[in-house]
Structures are given as C-alpha cells and as structure tokens.
Enzyme design. Sequence first.
Site, short mmCIF file in Angstrom:
data_model
loop_
_atom_site.label_atom_id
_atom_site.label_comp_id
_atom_site.label_asym_id
_atom_site.label_seq_id
_atom_site.Cartn_x
_atom_site.Cartn_y
_atom_site.Cartn_z
N PRO A 247 -0.64 -20.72 -28.75
CA PRO A 247 -0.53 -20.54 -27.30
C PRO A 247 0.25 -21.63 -26.57
CG PRO A 247 -2.72 -21.31 -27.86
CD PRO A 247 -2.02 -21.05 -29.16
N PHE A 248 0.55 -22.75 -27.25
CA PHE A 248 1.20 -23.86 -26.56
C PHE A 248 2.44 -24.33 -27.32
CE2 PHE A 248 -3.40 -24.06 -25.65
CZ PHE A 248 -3.35 -23.72 -24.31
N GLU A 265 -3.33 -26.42 -29.26
CA GLU A 265 -4.29 -27.21 -28.48
C GLU A 265 -3.74 -27.60 -27.11
OE1 GLU A 265 -7.08 -31.26 -28.85
OE2 GLU A 265 -5.87 -30.59 -30.55
N LYS A 281 -11.42 -30.06 -32.73
CA LYS A 281 -11.89 -30.88 -33.85
C LYS A 281 -12.71 -29.99 -34.75
CE LYS A 281 -10.31 -34.92 -33.98
NZ LYS A 281 -9.24 -34.95 -34.97
#
Length: 461
Positions: A247-248, A265, A281
């Site tokens: 998504p990034f 992230e 994490k």
Amino acid sequence: MLIEECPFIEPVDAYGAFAPFADSHFLDSGDRDRYAYIAVSPFHKLTAKNGQVTLDGFAVPGNPFDVLGDLLARYRHEKQEDLPPFQGGVVGYFGYELAHQTETLPVADDDWLEMPDMAVGIYDLVISFDLHQRRMWLISTGMPAQENQARDQRAAERMTMLRKYLRLARPLFDVPDVPHQPDITTWASNFDQDAYLHAVGKVIEYIFAGDIFQANLSQSFRAEYAQGSIPERFGLYRRLSTVSSAPFGAFLNFGDVAVLSNSPERFLKVTGGVVETRPIKGTRARGDTPILDAELAQELMLSAKDRAENVMIVDLLRNDISKVCKPHSVKTPTICALESYANVHHLVSTVTGELDDATAIDLLAACFPGGSITGAPKIRAMEIITELEQTTRGAYCGAIGYIGFDGSMDTNIAIRTICMNKGRMAFNVGGGIVADSQPDHEYAETMVKAAKMFEALGIVR
C-alpha cells in the site's frame, strides 16, 4: 489553482510518460489502498548530506527539517475537500542518517551508496488518482507565484505542459520477465551468514546487559553496474510491485539517485491535525498450502515473542508522537492485528493522536526515524546498529511520501526498498532482535524478506 478531471488511466501507465525525466516521482498504492499520485517538475529542490543543506544548488544554513518547514510555510494553501488529499507540496525521501540532525549519534565508517540524507522537491504539478472511484485529476497550483494574476497565468501554462506529456502515456501491459541488467556484478551481502549470526548474538548480549530491550538489525545486499548502462529502473519497480503489491509503494527518480520502494508499512500520516502511525513487528512466511498458511498465521498471532516486539515499538511510538500531540490524545485503536501480503504475514498496530500547535514536519522530526526499524530505547539501539552494521542505510528505514501545502502528510517506512546511485544499487533486509531471539531464525527471517526482492531482480538464490 487549476483542477481538471480527465478520463481515468491506470497510474502506472500514466507515470510511464514521465518515468524518464529526473525529479518525476510516483507514489503508488498498488491494489491495497485508495490513492496514488504523480509529481513532476518541482519548483524547488532540497537536499541534505552530513548536515549541509542545499536549496536549488546553493548551500543554505540550518537544520534540514527547519529549512524545509520554513520553505513550505511560504506556500501554505488549503486543499479542496472533494479530491484526493495530496494537491501539491513536498515529495521525496528522508534517509535514515537524517537522524544525526536531531540526535547525537555515531557515524558509520562505510557510506557505500553515498546517497543524500534527504532529497525532496516542492511540486506545483500533481496528477492524483482515486482508485476506488476510478477517477483522476490534473492539478496545477501556480506556485511559487504569490500574486493572484501571476499565479493564475503560471497555473495555466504549467497545466498545458502537463497535458502535453500525459498524452505520451501508453498502456504497459507486460511486466518485464527479468529487468534489463547489463554489466551488473554478482549480488553480495555486507554480512556472511556467520557474521550475521554473530551480530545477532551481540545484540542479545546488549539486551541482557541492560542496554536495550530490542534492536532492528539488517544486512545489505549490494551490486554494481556500469554507469553508462543504467538498468531500466521503472521496469524493475514494476516487477517489484507486481511480485508483491504493497500500500505504500514509491518510485523516486532524482537522476543519478533512484529509490524503488514496495513498503507495506505506514510511518506517519497527518489529516486535519490527526496523526496515525502503523508499526509492523512480527513476520512469518506464507504457507504453500491454505492449511499451512493458516497455521503460520495462527502461529504468528499466538507468538509471545512477536507480540512483545510489537508492543515495545507501540510504546516507543506513543512516546514519540506525544512530544507534539495534545495531552491524553494518543490512543492505540488496534494492536497486533494480522495483515497478509504476497510472501509474508505481519503483525500491525495502529497509534493515533492530535497535533498540539505543531506541524507535520515537527512531527516527523520528533519521531524520526521510526521506532519499528530502530529498537528501544531508540538512541542506544541506533548506536548499536551503527556499531554492528558499520555502514549507512541511506533511504532504507527512513521515510518516503508527501507533505502537502495544507499541512497534511503521508509517509512510509522505507523497507523493501532498492536504492541506486552512480553505478551502485543495494537493498537491506532486517528484523527486530529481542532477548529470546534465536540467531538462525533471525537470519532465516531476513532471507524470507529478501526472497521477493531477488525475484524482482530475476535472481534465483
């Protein structure tokens, strides 16, 4: 500000018209988020290296965060609410070593990539995409002109240029099977396996000595290529984003320097003064069968070690964003939620807050770099990272994204990221080390993360 809606083109196809040009950037959300952006032809370019800030080719005094904040404040402009949130402003990356501008830290001996610590442009031309509604807009703000008539004239002239180049866009049906890689030498890590296992052991020793609770250790895979035959970088990015959608994502083209990121992230998002960060994490490989895949996901969800890692970083980030948020506004809506990607499962938490008379850049400086890729306590963890890795990280574990003229921001943690500069290219893979980490398992986790990077590069290992 001029805004034109035009017939929808897939963002990756549209960016193909701009990919050859330096300072053209693509913020990509694949099929996992709503918005994507293309930014072209900045009116300011700002870089920093070892504390020296350069604006449009000239050295300027000051801390990079402060210089950027002062520059952006000149062009404050509210966004139009019925469009995707980014409508002009800053696009680029903030490298891991930018932390030296906010904290006193040891300097790594090896700067193999020699990338700027920060490289951003300020953009008045943006193409924005709403992937849910299948709509796209051309935006020309007219910045940096300040007087209304001059701004309107510039906006019109720049819109004409944007339309002209967009006409060159063509469908990119086929992702290259293997990127064109002339004269690239064999990829090698800065650690061999034994050295990485030893470094993990040293982190564990520091934990039992009481120095830290956790540190994020990484290894860097590197290769060189003849400068006269630069690999087809956007083709490589397309392959990277195809083998594992995220998504990034981002493709940043600064000329010699390029950053190809496929990050899952989010680091920091600001919308209307509301802050969100989503630390990752905890990782497991995907299973080869649905049953095995479900077992591995369940194992991750029930892992006390992985949940402890995640909660430690949540606490660190709550502390970091509290520096610039209103008292009692920091919340944790979700903790240790499972998210699944093409080759891995992750544990992801969400932390939110409300800014207290602070800007997005204040927030970025207060939290930089992200706690999920340093450790806790952050400063001592970063000292240990430098001691053991012995090399700069560049864009890796920094942040990539935008900061709007209206004060909004959305940035990733630059993991799953390939960096290129002047005949050299590298990517890092790492993981959080805690007291009960097993060195061989930690090494294996880095190789799971590396697998899709090598697949994108057409390398079988």
